[in-house]
Design a protein around this motif. Structure first.
Motif, PDB file in Angstrom:
ATOM      1  N   ASP A  60       7.012 -57.218  10.582  1.00  0.00           N
ATOM      2  CA  ASP A  60       7.426 -58.522  10.049  1.00  0.00           C
ATOM      3  C   ASP A  60       6.263 -59.388   9.586  1.00  0.00           C
ATOM      4  OD1 ASP A  60      10.167 -58.176  10.324  1.00  0.00           O
ATOM      5  OD2 ASP A  60      10.164 -58.832  12.412  1.00  0.00           O
ATOM      6  N   ILE A  90      17.843 -53.588   8.045  1.00  0.00           N
ATOM      7  CA  ILE A  90      18.696 -54.493   8.819  1.00  0.00           C
ATOM      8  C   ILE A  90      17.896 -55.163   9.934  1.00  0.00           C
ATOM      9  CG2 ILE A  90      20.808 -54.691  10.170  1.00  0.00           C
ATOM     10  CD1 ILE A  90      21.235 -53.900   7.247  1.00  0.00           C
ATOM     11  N   SER A  91      17.598 -56.454   9.734  1.00  0.00           N
ATOM     12  CA  SER A  91      16.797 -57.249  10.693  1.00  0.00           C
ATOM     13  C   SER A  91      15.457 -56.600  10.990  1.00  0.00           C
ATOM     14  CB  SER A  91      17.573 -57.463  12.005  1.00  0.00           C
ATOM     15  OG  SER A  91      18.456 -58.533  11.867  1.00  0.00           O
ATOM     16  N   ASP A  92      14.936 -55.853  10.045  1.00  0.00           N
ATOM     17  CA  ASP A  92      13.639 -55.197  10.201  1.00  0.00           C
ATOM     18  C   ASP A  92      12.822 -55.426   8.925  1.00  0.00           C
ATOM     19  OD1 ASP A  92      13.578 -54.153  12.843  1.00  0.00           O
ATOM     20  OD2 ASP A  92      15.111 -52.714  12.300  1.00  0.00           O
ATOM     21  N   TYR A 134      24.563 -61.598  10.835  1.00  0.00           N
ATOM     22  CA  TYR A 134      23.642 -62.719  10.700  1.00  0.00           C
ATOM     23  C   TYR A 134      22.239 -62.447  11.251  1.00  0.00           C
ATOM     24  CZ  TYR A 134      27.486 -65.832   9.405  1.00  0.00           C
ATOM     25  OH  TYR A 134      28.542 -66.424   8.760  1.00  0.00           O
ATOM     26  N   GLY A 135      21.978 -61.280  11.789  1.00  0.00           N
ATOM     27  CA  GLY A 135      20.684 -61.058  12.429  1.00  0.00           C
ATOM     28  C   GLY A 135      20.666 -61.691  13.810  1.00  0.00           C
ATOM     29  N   PHE A 136      19.511 -62.195  14.255  1.00  0.00           N
ATOM     30  CA  PHE A 136      19.403 -62.799  15.575  1.00  0.00           C
ATOM     31  C   PHE A 136      19.948 -64.226  15.572  1.00  0.00           C
ATOM     32  CE2 PHE A 136      16.512 -59.293  16.207  1.00  0.00           C
ATOM     33  CZ  PHE A 136      16.657 -58.995  17.550  1.00  0.00           C
ATOM     34  N   PHE A 160      25.823 -60.451  15.605  1.00  0.00           N
ATOM     35  CA  PHE A 160      24.462 -60.919  15.831  1.00  0.00           C
ATOM     36  C   PHE A 160      23.711 -59.926  16.717  1.00  0.00           C
ATOM     37  CE2 PHE A 160      27.303 -64.489  15.422  1.00  0.00           C
ATOM     38  CZ  PHE A 160      26.641 -65.382  14.596  1.00  0.00           C
TER      39      PHE A 160
END
Length: 272
Positions: A60, A90-92, A134-136, A160
């Protein structure tokens, strides 16, 4: 042709590796990994010879490396990008590099696999359509409350990722903001101690939830008639009152209020 290859790794059970993903891991030489040590460990567990593979770190906080790797790929190198588990998008960290590669005319390939989002949705028992990921969740409790309050006017299943250390605080906020919503907590998906908890938000304190491991939180909420499209309701009401008091316009207004089909309401009014 230079290519960026996205490989989805198992989210827990290594048996979930796809033949295509495994072939890519075996045959390619240049890798970008969220955690280089983790990828080396996966090579060993999957029987992949990693001795001749070049594994660089990309996470990130690697946005300053995007231009460098785009230049390398434009010069003819191909890279494989993986995260620690699941899809690297996905969230990465993959998205900025993917976007830059597309803008530079570099081909994108994928070896897809298991996703925690869809796996949790399958096991939750909650309505799958529509769903939004929505991710985290927000870290701050006040921001959590503000965000979950914004869901009051929406209908669907909301997914989430959540830290196990913040899970109980998040559930407490949900109890207060969305008490009648259906909740599912998916823990340690595809692993030995996989557990799915299903309950109403207002009942979470009666559920013994083991908040350790990887957590996916799912919320299903149905917006009430009072929260549906207030501006549209106001416009329809004004339209109805503005000398257009016919059954067709009344049916549209009632359909929005009752969340029913306007044609069905019109037929009922016509029968009266």
């Amino acid at each position: 042709m230079s290519t960026l290859k996205l490989v989805t790794l198992p989210i827990g059970n290594l048996s979930d590796i796809t033949p295509r993903a495994l072939e890519t891991l075996k045959n390619e030489r240049l890798f970008l990994a969220e955690d280089t040590r983790n990828l080396r460990k996966i090579f060993d567990l999957l029987g992949v010879d990693g001795s001749q593979k070049n594994v660089d770190s990309f996470h990130d906080h690697s946005k300053d490396k995007v231009d460098y790797y785009v230049t390398k790929m434009k010069s003819g190198h191909s890279y494989v990008l993986v995260s620690d588990a699941g899809s690297p998008v996905i969230s990465d960290p993959a998205f900025p590099l993917v976007r830059a590669c597309i803008d530079a005319g570099i081909e994108i390939e994928t070896a897809p696999g298991v996703s925690a989002v869809t796996t949790a949705l399958e096991l939750s028992g909650l309505p799958p359509q529509p769903f939004t990921f929505y991710g985290f969740t927000p870290r701050d409790d006040s921001k959590k409350r503000e965000f979950f309050t914004s869901l009051l006017s929406q209908s669907g299943t909301f997914i989430f990722f959540e830290s196990p250390h913040r899970l109980m605080k998040t559930l407490k906020v949900l109890e207060q903001v969305l008490p009648d919503s259906d909740i599912a907590v998916a823990r340690e998906l595809t692993k030995k101690f996989e557990t799915i908890y299903r309950f109403k938000a207002k009942d979470f304190e009666s559920i013994e939830i083991k908040s350790v491991g990887e957590i996916v939180l799912l919320i299903h909420h149905e917006a009430s008639a009072k929260s549906l499209k207030p501006k549209k309701l106001e416009a329809l009401a004004l339209d109805y009152l503005d000398k257009k008091q016919n059954k067709k316009n009344l049916s549209k207004l009632l359909a929005e209020i009752l969340d029913e089909n306007s044609k069905d309401i019109y037929q009922k009014l016509s029968r009266d």
